[in-house]
Design a protein around this motif. Structure first.
Motif: not given
Length: 233
Positions: A134-143
């Protein structure tokens, strides 16, 4: 004539020959009588010739064993065959009575041992993104949607890695993190139920007890989803 070996269909005479070693008195007329009674229904060719599959042979074998060993009347045999057709299974050894089979363990559900074991994996957000594709931005979105829950030190455990990989795969079907918040809500409720059951227990006993209850909750959840997806009828 079809070959009696392998998976090719058999004639009624071939069926008799296949069964005669165990049932010396079996005859063509006996097999056809069982067909007349609806206990076995072989396929037919366009010209009307009967074609017995191996499953038909085993069905006749079951009937003959029930008559010889248990003296069951045809009514009882028919009821048990109907149960077998509905997925029940005969018992061990000579017990031919159809009964519900023991469900196999669901490979999608972690074992009690797996749930009771805490792994030391700790990943940064960047490492989690790389490991899950995943993109880091997607990880942040999941958080932000509550699907990933980093520790107080900001690191992610193995559970978050599993969540990230699953959500990444679901994204290929057009399912976005905002669509998945209900999963977090449901999971939190299940965790709350486990904690309520475990209560004031402490130590390894509490860990094992929580894992056992969680395993049963996950088994129930998976069974409900499988049941909901099962075709009607």
């Amino acid at each position: 004539m079809p070959d009696e070996a392998g998976g090719r269909p058999l004639t009624v005479g071939a069926v008799v020959r296949a069964l005669r070693g165990e049932f010396p008195d079996v005859s063509i007329s006996k097999v056809r009588f069982l067909e007349t009674e609806g206990l076995v229904t072989p396929a037919r060719t366009d010209s009307g010739y009967r074609q017995y599959a191996q499953a038909d042979v085993e069905r006749v074998r079951y009937v003959l064993r029930a008559q010889r060993d248990l003296f069951w009347p045809l009514r009882v045999i028919r009821d048990n065959l109907d149960a077998l057709d509905r997925g029940l299974a005969p018992g061990e050894g000579g017990d031919l009575r159809a009964r519900p089979p023991e469900p196999a363990a669901d490979p999608a559900v972690p074992s009690v041992g797996e749930l009771a074991t805490t792994k030391a994996l700790r990943l940064t957000a960047a490492e989690l993104a790389e490991a899950s594709g995943l993109e880091v931005s997607v990880v942040a979105d999941l958080v932000s949607h509550g699907l990933l829950r980093p520790r107080a030190d900001g690191l992610h455990g193995e559970a978050d890695l599993r969540v990230a990989r699953a959500t990444g795969a679901l994204a290929e079907y057009g399912i976005q993190p905002r669509h998945l918040r209900a999963f977090r809500t449901a999971a939190d409720r299940e965790v709350g139920l486990v904690e309520q059951v475990v209560g004031a227990r402490r130590g390894s006993d509490a860990t094992r007890h929580a894992a056992e209850v969680a395993h049963l909750c996950l088994t129930l959840h998976a069974a409900l989803v499988r049941g909901g997806l099962a075709p009607p009828g």
